[in-house]
Motif scaffolding. Structure first.
Motif, mmCIF file in Angstrom:
data_model
loop_
_atom_site.group_PDB
_atom_site.id
_atom_site.type_symbol
_atom_site.label_atom_id
_atom_site.label_comp_id
_atom_site.label_asym_id
_atom_site.label_seq_id
_atom_site.Cartn_x
_atom_site.Cartn_y
_atom_site.Cartn_z
ATOM 1 N N PRO A 1 28.560 47.557 42.285
ATOM 2 C CA PRO A 1 29.169 48.775 42.823
ATOM 3 C C PRO A 1 30.685 48.745 42.639
ATOM 4 N N TRP A 2 31.215 49.787 42.033
ATOM 5 C CA TRP A 2 32.655 49.938 41.863
ATOM 6 C C TRP A 2 33.109 51.020 42.833
ATOM 7 N N SER B 1 37.477 45.888 55.909
ATOM 8 C CA SER B 1 36.095 45.634 55.483
ATOM 9 C C SER B 1 35.928 46.162 54.068
ATOM 10 N N ALA B 2 34.914 45.661 53.383
ATOM 11 C CA ALA B 2 34.616 46.140 52.033
ATOM 12 C C ALA B 2 33.174 45.795 51.699
ATOM 13 N N PHE B 3 32.848 45.820 50.418
ATOM 14 C CA PHE B 3 31.460 45.666 49.990
ATOM 15 C C PHE B 3 30.902 44.272 50.260
ATOM 16 N N TYR B 4 31.740 43.249 50.147
ATOM 17 C CA TYR B 4 31.257 41.881 50.229
ATOM 18 C C TYR B 4 31.431 41.272 51.619
ATOM 19 N N PRO C 1 39.855 40.601 42.773
ATOM 20 C CA PRO C 1 38.698 39.957 43.379
ATOM 21 C C PRO C 1 39.149 38.788 44.244
ATOM 22 N N GLY C 2 38.342 38.435 45.210
ATOM 23 C CA GLY C 2 38.642 37.235 45.981
ATOM 24 C C GLY C 2 38.484 35.993 45.142
ATOM 25 N N THR D 1 35.566 41.608 45.908
ATOM 26 C CA THR D 1 36.713 42.462 45.615
ATOM 27 C C THR D 1 37.171 43.221 46.857
ATOM 28 N N TRP D 2 38.296 43.856 46.750
ATOM 29 C CA TRP D 2 38.917 44.694 47.773
ATOM 30 C C TRP D 2 39.430 43.896 48.964
ATOM 31 N N TYR D 3 38.526 43.287 49.763
ATOM 32 C CA TYR D 3 38.969 42.629 50.990
ATOM 33 C C TYR D 3 39.397 41.196 50.669
#
Length: 796
Positions: free
Chosen positions: A29-30, A351-354, A680-681, A697-699
């Motif tokens: 998911p992007w 918060s984010a996807f992961y 990405p983390g 990614t994101w968070y």
């Protein structure tokens, strides 16, 4: 015409401010994380995602489930041709109808979904009001055919309302009450339960103090608040029973599995367009009126005005600094995406996807708050004071805390408390706001003291946790949380904390003297000398520095170790801190380059652990090459750029940066899989069967740091108390670059030329036509624009 960083799944807009996705079938998911600092949402290229207020753990508004394979939880809009019965969704999910055209645009504060299906063009723009707990879904439908089309549009969202424990879904849904109001074209949801105790400590005994709502700008044809009647038993969102029925069932009340579904009619003549606006939000009952929010935002004109307000809102944080270099990846990420990721996701959405977070990490959001320094430093100031309030009088802090009602774990983590003085130094260099030191902030267990004393107590607490050899104790862990068994008996040592503390003391000594605290300044000087001696006596392993010693006295990050032989953190920070000198610096740089600088960035350690070590911690329990176990942990990898620069290795610094700058991974996107527009983390290391794969990614705290190493250490524009230092460290082939940024109360336009094609060295510097003898631009407290001309080269 090719687009910037185009790959099989998408590309950047020419200015880098938008990312355009051309297929729903991205490798992961992007998405986009959109927040106004209070209300937040997550949305993927498929239209899936959810909403929350405050934080996603304690106050989730719509339901979700963490499944990156299915990506099938969302707030959806169905479009149906009432004559043919054909239906599809305004986003690819949930119906997944074949399309003639598809485009998703993620950008700063909004996402846009464009599809052509069944002769209808739909354009859905999703965003959040900058100043209210309301999200808007602006849907424009255009009839591309030659016949009039009779359509209906139906929304669908499943309520969560408060805590989000899906394993207790059957319990929690019993407390939700729904209602409707045809005068507002809206449905409401309330919950007679929140997860907190009442004033007497009794759990499950208070209301959720909000009213959730969904409204639409067109008259309601029908509605439903019951998941069972909308979906039908044993059916799914892909083909709900509601799409087989003339109208929605109109169920409402306390005896259902609560959803929000609104249905409106849309008639379109050939080539005609019509816009329908849906709003969704959560009003705090004691402070806000849900009906007033609906009236304010649920119209086409209000939606357009609010979208413009979104652009203006984000410009405040994003456009205060702009760089132009020969590297478009650096430009796009530095100018837009890193700032946006750090603020909208890390600091506000949290918060984010992961990962779903219910609050603030002490060290985490303190570091992230540095991103505010180039846009609005007052937000960094607020963050510093907020974190100081999570400290105990003894100097230690909560490792993290809930952002609603507070509370969190008090641990023996050895670095958390030290980030307060570290980030304070960055804030003071940017702002010279020394008044913050006198801000009175209460402790968790004691009355208020000035911020200066909070920092001093943190340092003194660190002084109390040294080994007999003069090395800081690891405690529960240091920056690397995965080392959570190294020092729990308070015997194991962290050589990285020694280096980190050394930096902090160097910054704090002049601050103490400024305040007349000479006794503490001298004590800090003594400890600093001792730390450097102890590190170089006990932490040197021959070719690099050790990471730690365990409670049993065993070395970690040593040539004696078969696994985890060398760690990145103590070696880059030996350079950053200045504790490594002369030949040791060269050996450390060579070891980092030989063992850790790989194809996709700088590894956190090498070789990876292949079997668990109970005396080290959970880092050894990851599969080899994943995350902290032999992967590229992006947060730390950004610091390798900083270290290479200080070590006089500008080409290596740029190489380390280039490898972790996300747009550059567009070239091997099926290996990388992650979004190429946010950091990405982690990236899988060479011992993973998915070497090069991005994740988490994101968070991630890497966003702010990737921005900072680009601006401060590659472009070399660094705030100091006395002004802006210009000290670039760039690829020699660059002709130059430009940086526009605010600094204190003036604006600086800095043009750097590199006619001799050198890596570094300021040959001349001219400000407003007047040459300066140094490379330090003075402070101009005049609110004016100042033009700086810098020429790099070798001085004669």
């Amino acid at each position: 015409m090719s687009h910037p960083f185009e790959c099989k799944y998408g590309y950047f807009s020419d200015d880098g401010r938008e990312y355009c996705i051309t297929t729903p079938f991205t490798p992961r998911p992007w998405g986009n994380i959109i927040s106004n600092g209070d209300y937040s949402l997550m949305i993927s290229q498929n239209g899936s995602g959810y909403s929350w207020r405050g934080n996603a753990g304690q106050n989730r508004i719509t339901r979700s489930f963490q499944d990156l394979i299915k990506d099938n939880w969302g707030k959806y809009l169905y479009i149906r041709d009432r004559k043919s019965g054909a239906f599809w969704s305004a986003t690819f999910k949930p119906v997944m109808h074949p399309y003639e055209d598809f485009l998703v645009v993620h950008s700063i504060g909004y996402s846009r979904f464009i599809q052509v299906i069944e002769g209808i063009r739909s354009e859905l723009t999703v965003f959040i009001a900058p100043d209210a707990p309301v999200e808007l879904m602006q849907l424009t439908l255009t009839n591309l055919g030659e016949d009039t089309r009779e359509l209906d549009v139906t929304s669908y969202a499943e309520w969560a309302l408060g805590f989000a424990p899906d394993e207790h879904r059957e319990f929690h849904k019993l407390f939700i009450d729904t209602s409707t109001d045809f005068t507002l074209n809206a449905v409401f949801a309330r919950k007679y339960l929140w997860g907190f105790p009442d004033e007497h400590g009794r759990y499950n005994n208070i209301n959720w103090p909000y009213t959730a709502f969904m409204a639409v700008s067109e008259p309601l044809v029908s509605f439903d608040c019951d998941k069972e009647s909308f979906l039908g038993m044993y059916r799914s969102e892909e083909h709900p029973a509601a799409m087989d029925a003339q109208h929605l069932s109109g169920r409402v009340g306390r005896f259902h599995d609560a959803i929000a579904a609104l249905q409106v009619a849309v008639s379109l003549a050939p080539q005609q367009s019509k816009t329908v606006v849906f709003t969704l939000g959560a009003a705090e009952d004691e402070k806000e009126d849900a009906a007033a929010l609906i009236r304010r935002f649920t119209s086409v004109e209000a939606s357009r005005q609010t979208l413009q307000a979104v652009h203006d809102f984000w410009s405040r944080f994003v456009d205060g600094e702009h760089v132009e270099t020969p590297d478009p990846a650096l430009n796009f990420m530095t100018n837009y995406w890193l700032k946006y990721q750090a603020i909208s996701c890390r600091l506000w959405g949290k918060s984010a996807f992961y990962q779903v977070s219910a609050g603030y990490g002490y060290r985490d959001q303190l570091q992230d708050s540095q991103i505010f320094l180039v846009g609005d430093p007052s937000f960094a100031r607020k963050q510093l004071l907020m974190h100081a309030a999570q400290q105990f009088i003894e100097g230690d802090v909560l490792h993290w805390w809930f952002s609603i009602r507070g509370g969190g774990p008090r641990t023996n983590c050895s670095d958390d408390l030290l980030w307060l003085p570290f980030i304070l130094d960055a804030y003071l260099k940017e702002t010279a706001d020394y008044a913050i030191l006198d801000e009175a902030v209460p402790y968790l267990n004691a009355p208020a003291e000035p911020l200066y004393d909070h920092c001093k107590r943190a340092i003194e607490r660190a002084f109390s946790r040294f080994s007999p050899r003069g090395i800081p104790l690891m405690g529960d862990h240091d920056w690397n949380d995965g080392l959570n068994a190294v020092g729990t008996l308070l015997k194991g040592e962290s050589f990285w904390v020694a280096e980190f503390l050394y930096v902090i003391l160097g910054n704090f000594i002049p601050l103490a003297r400024r305040r007349g605290d000479e006794c503490f300044a001298r004590r800090c000087e003594d400890v600093r000398v001792s730390l450097k001696d102890a590190l170089n006596r006990f932490g040197w392993d021959g070719e690099w520095y050790l990471q730690a010693t365990t409670d049993a006295g065993l070395p970690l990050g040593s040539h004696e170790n078969d696994e985890g032989r060398i760690f990145l953190m103590p070696n880059i920070w030996a350079i950053i801190s200045g504790m490594a000198e002369g030949e040791r610096t060269r050996k450390v740089v060579d070891s980092i380059t030989r063992y850790l600088l790989k194809d996709y960035g700088t590894l956190l350690n090498y070789p990876a652990f292949t079997k668990p070590r109970p005396d080290v911690g959970y880092v050894t329990r990851y599969a080899p090459g994943l995350r902290e176990n032999g992967g590229v942990y992006t947060h730390a990898a950004t610091w390798s750029v900083w270290a290479y620069t200080l070590a006089g290795e500008p080409e290596r610094a740029y190489e380390a940066y280039h490898k972790i700058c996300p747009p550059n991974r567009s070239a091997d996107i099926d290996t990388y899989k992650a979004e190429p527009y946010v950091t990405p983390g982690n990236v899988d290391g060479p011992q993973s069967e998915y070497y090069g794969r991005g994740g988490w990614t994101w968070y991630t705290g890497s966003a702010q740091w990737l921005h900072r190493v680009a601006t401060h250490w590659i472009l070399g524009i660094r705030p100091q108390e006395e002004g802006l230092l210009v000290d670039p460290s760039i690829p020699a082939e660059w002709d130059g670059f430009t940086v526009r940024r605010r600094f204190r109360s003036a604006e600086y336009e800095i043009h750097v030329r590199n006619p001799e094609h050198v890596h570094r060295g300021v040959k001349s510097l001219v400000v407003d036509g007047k040459p300066l003898e140094s490379n330090l631009i003075p402070v101009f407290a005049d609110g004016q624009k100042h033009v700086v001309e810098v020429v790099l080269g070798r001085k004669e």
